[in-house]
Design an enzyme around this catalytic site. Structure first.
Site, short mmCIF file in Angstrom:
data_model
loop_
_atom_site.label_atom_id
_atom_site.label_comp_id
_atom_site.label_asym_id
_atom_site.label_seq_id
_atom_site.Cartn_x
_atom_site.Cartn_y
_atom_site.Cartn_z
N SER A 68 -35.05 -23.51 -18.43
CA SER A 68 -36.42 -23.21 -18.84
C SER A 68 -37.10 -22.18 -17.95
O SER A 68 -38.18 -21.69 -18.30
CB SER A 68 -37.25 -24.50 -18.85
N GLU B 176 0.79 -1.23 0.00
CA GLU B 176 0.00 0.00 0.00
C GLU B 176 0.83 1.28 0.00
O GLU B 176 0.41 2.28 -0.57
CB GLU B 176 -0.94 0.01 1.22
#
Length: 727
Positions: free
Chosen positions: A426, A160
């Site tokens: 379906s 970081e």
């Protein structure tokens, strides 16, 4: 030779002989002479003659002059570029300083700034006020930097903010690199913020992406660096930052993911925690272990690059990844709580005070939902080779009343209800048939259920059984693939996609003929939401999880506005769809779902039974159920009419106990609607003619269109009555 007086003035000569000592002074040659009237003839000619006679010619001094000019031109451009870059940089600096001063003047005096005591708590309650979860600083206390594992701050710095201990709150190198990367990629791919800036943003500022907020963030970072030591800043950051899954602070995260204190975290565990900071929710090992592991290895490599660890430590950490503790929170309601936490930023922005979130979840219904999913997997899981299930239940207004994202939240926090995209099979067909109804067909329109072939594609019915001429009502209830594909060709895939999006599907859908069989992936949440208009009379609901948000003083920060959504389907269309899908429950593929209320819905099973669905509804609730495996492996003979319909039945029967029975909206009677043929008396004639055609009759499609064609559909050759009436 007479000695020249050093103080004597040397006059320039014009046209005369050159002095013997060429270095004794300045002179003006013919080349520099300004000749009046040079543009009109002789003077200019004389000048050319004089310069030509100087001995250089075209290949002599003139060439050297041009080279010198080119050299002077290049270095001149270079000097100009450096100069204007410096000027531009100066003005940018002045503008930046001015912007910071402007926004800084709008902030309170620095003497009033104070670091808040702790992150706020988020109390999430059900629709009846019962506690669902507390999120915030739960499960962990503040840990001193000298107490926690030294790997944690090292890993965080490596990934970081590598220059944390050398910069002054702002890292010009990192900021410049981020700016260049963003310009090259033409998007904001890097932020360039230091840990101090991130802490300032989390402590004091809103998450707005504005220049003003960035300027204030820089000022706050300067103040933090002035007021606190680097170790204090690092300690505050690690004790407050969000690590995903509801864990704020490194101690809460360590206990959340590893079941241990931050004091005992190992190197691979520290790398995993540091990797979460980029995207805490998305990279959480509880939600996506593979993504978390990839990010962990990136952090370990960064630590090695910074010489924080050696090759042997790197190899050991790579070969022994962090292991996650199994249980921390239990109960399916935490899937709902996770979704609520993800919604908060859009509803009220950054949470900076204790709040109470009043949600739409009914914990009684949530308990029913969890019990039905878990019981069926416990009893039938091995038999059907199925390990996961999901359930979503939504009322007519769009309020989510129950949501189960998996078999066990304690072992997997990945929310399959709202995040897993799977083929609906379906269960997608209602959007195909609805598009056909809107084109003028009706439930008693007849189509020939027979084998078909479109190019190289030959869709088949379940178990390869065909039934000859059937009504659309029967075709949907019995889920005949052949008829669905024929309808998709008639109405075009593009119309089906538009219909599905209008009803509430949000995922990308491929406009090809196979969409009739549900090949485009969707989530259970969005598929269930797209069925709600069938249950509420044709209105698209505003799907929501939160009713109201208040602070500790009872002040309302957010209030959901209940209102009917836009009408997206005509009442007669809804009536026809409900008539057809009611048949699915009463005598179609979802007979196991029937529980005594007027209900409708559609089953779905994807290829190789990887996914099994039933989405059904009453006038009270719309509920979708999915069963399958996370690795998309095939189940054993599971269909939407088996476990999904059974789970739906258990949940809906319990949810409707004591509730007055209500009919589905809309109505339709045979022969009353549609412009297609095969309606009313014609349908009955077709029934007689079925004896002549038989179930083995084969339909063909002339001039087959390849899969994916969305142009003008060719009309299929169907039953006799379709031919007579011109269909």
């Amino acid at each position: 030779m007479a000695r020249r007086d050093r103080n004597a003035r040397i006059e320039p000569t014009f046209g005369g002989p050159l002095p013997d000592d060429g270095a004794s002074g300045f002179f003006v040659s013919e080349e520099d002479r300004v000749v009046p009237g040079a543009r009109k003839g002789k003077a200019s000619t004389k000048r050319r003659a004089t310069s030509g006679g100087s001995g250089g010619g075209r290949n002599g001094g003139g060439a050297r002059g041009r080279k010198a000019k080119r050299r002077r031109g290049f270095f001149g451009l270079l000097r100009g570029a450096v100069y204007w870059t410096m000027v531009l940089g100066l003005w940018v600096g002045i503008a930046g300083a001015g912007m910071i001063a402007y926004y800084g003047a709008q902030m309170p005096a620095a003497t009033t700034w104070a670091v808040p005591d702790r992150p706020p708590n988020v109390r999430i309650v059900s629709v009846s006020g019962q506690l669902v979860a507390n999120r915030g600083m739960t499960g962990g206390e503040a840990v001193g930097l000298h107490e926690m594992s030294p790997y944690i701050p090292q890993a965080v710095m490596a990934i970081e903010d590598r220059r944390f201990y050398s910069h002054f709150g702002i890292d010009p190198v990192g900021l410049s690199r981020a700016m260049v990367s963003n310009v090259v990629s033409r998007r904001v791919s890097q932020g360039g913020s230091t840990l101090t800036q991130q802490l300032a943003k989390n402590l004091f500022l809103k998450p707005d992406r504005t220049y003003g907020r960035k300027a204030q963030e820089m000022l706050m970072a300067f103040w933090l660096e002035h007021k606190f030591t680097k170790d204090q800043i690092m300690e505050m950051y690690l004790n407050r930052v969000y690590f995903g899954s509801g864990a704020y602070g490194v101690e809460a995260a360590s206990r959340r993911y590893f079941g241990k204190s931050a004091k005992d975290v190992t190197l691979p565990e520290a790398a995993l925690l540091a990797g979460l900071l980029q995207a805490p929710s998305r990279l959480s090992p509880a939600r996506d272990p593979q993504a978390a592991e990839r990010r962990t290895q990136l952090v370990l490599a960064a630590m090695r690059d910074e010489d924080m660890i050696g090759d042997r430590e790197l190899a050991t950490a790579m070969s022994t990844p962090a292991t996650r503790t199994a249980a921390y929170w239990t109960g399916s309601e935490h899937y709902f709580a996770d979704r609520v936490m993800a919604e908060l930023r859009d509803l009220i922005g950054e949470v900076r005070q204790d709040i109470v979130v009043e949600t739409t979840v009914d914990l009684v219904l949530q308990t029913f939902a969890e019990a039905s999913i878990r019981r069926l997997i416990d009893d039938e899981g091995k038999k059907h080779n199925v390990s996961q299930g999901a359930l979503v239940s939504i009322d007519a207004s769009g309020a989510v009343r129950a949501m189960v994202g998996g078999y066990d939240y304690a072992t997997s926090q990945f929310d399959r209800a709202s995040e897993a995209r799977r083929q609906p099979g379906s269960a997608f067909k209602p959007f195909v048939f609805m598009a056909a109804m809107e084109k003028g067909l009706s439930p008693d329109t007849v189509r020939d259920d027979a084998p078909i072939k479109i190019g190289n594609w030959a869709p088949r019915n379940f178990n390869d059984k065909y039934h000859g001429p059937v009504t659309l009502k029967e075709a949907l209830a019995k889920s005949h693939n052949s008829v669905a594909v024929q309808l998709a060709r008639e109405v075009t895939p593009a119309a089906i996609v538009e219909n599905a999006w209008r009803m509430g599907i949000e995922s990308n859908l491929e406009p090809n003929l196979s969409i009739a069989l549900g090949t485009s992936e969707v989530t259970p949440l969005e598929l269930t939401a797209a069925y709600v208009p069938f249950a509420n009379g044709g209105y698209r609901p505003d799907i929501h999880f939160v009713n109201r948000i208040t602070n500790a003083k009872g002040e309302v920060l957010y209030q959901h506005r209940t209102a009917n959504g836009p009408r997206i389907a005509r009442p007669e269309i809804i009536g026809m769809m409900n008539a057809m899908m009611s048949e699915t429950v009463s005598q179609g593929t979802a007979r196991r779902a029937a529980f005594g209320w007027p209900a409708a819905g559609k089953t779905g099973t994807s290829q190789n039974s990887r996914d099994a669905w039933f989405v059904g509804y009453t006038a009270n609730l719309t509920t979708g159920v999915w069963f399958g495996n996370d690795d998309a492996s095939a189940t054993k003979n599971m269909t939407g009419g088996s476990l999904p319909a059974m789970a739906w039945n258990e949940f809906m029967a319990a949810a409707h106990e004591g509730v007055p029975v209500a009919n589905l909206p809309g109505s339709w009677t045979p022969g009353s609607g549609g412009n297609g043929t095969g309606t009313g008396v014609l349908a009955r004639i077709e029934d007689i003619l079925r004896r002549d055609t038989g179930p083995n009759h084969t339909a063909s499609i002339d001039a087959p269109t390849p899969q994916g064609n969305v142009g003008e559909p060719a009309r299929p050759v169907g039953s006799i009555m379709d031919i007579i009436m011109g269909n």
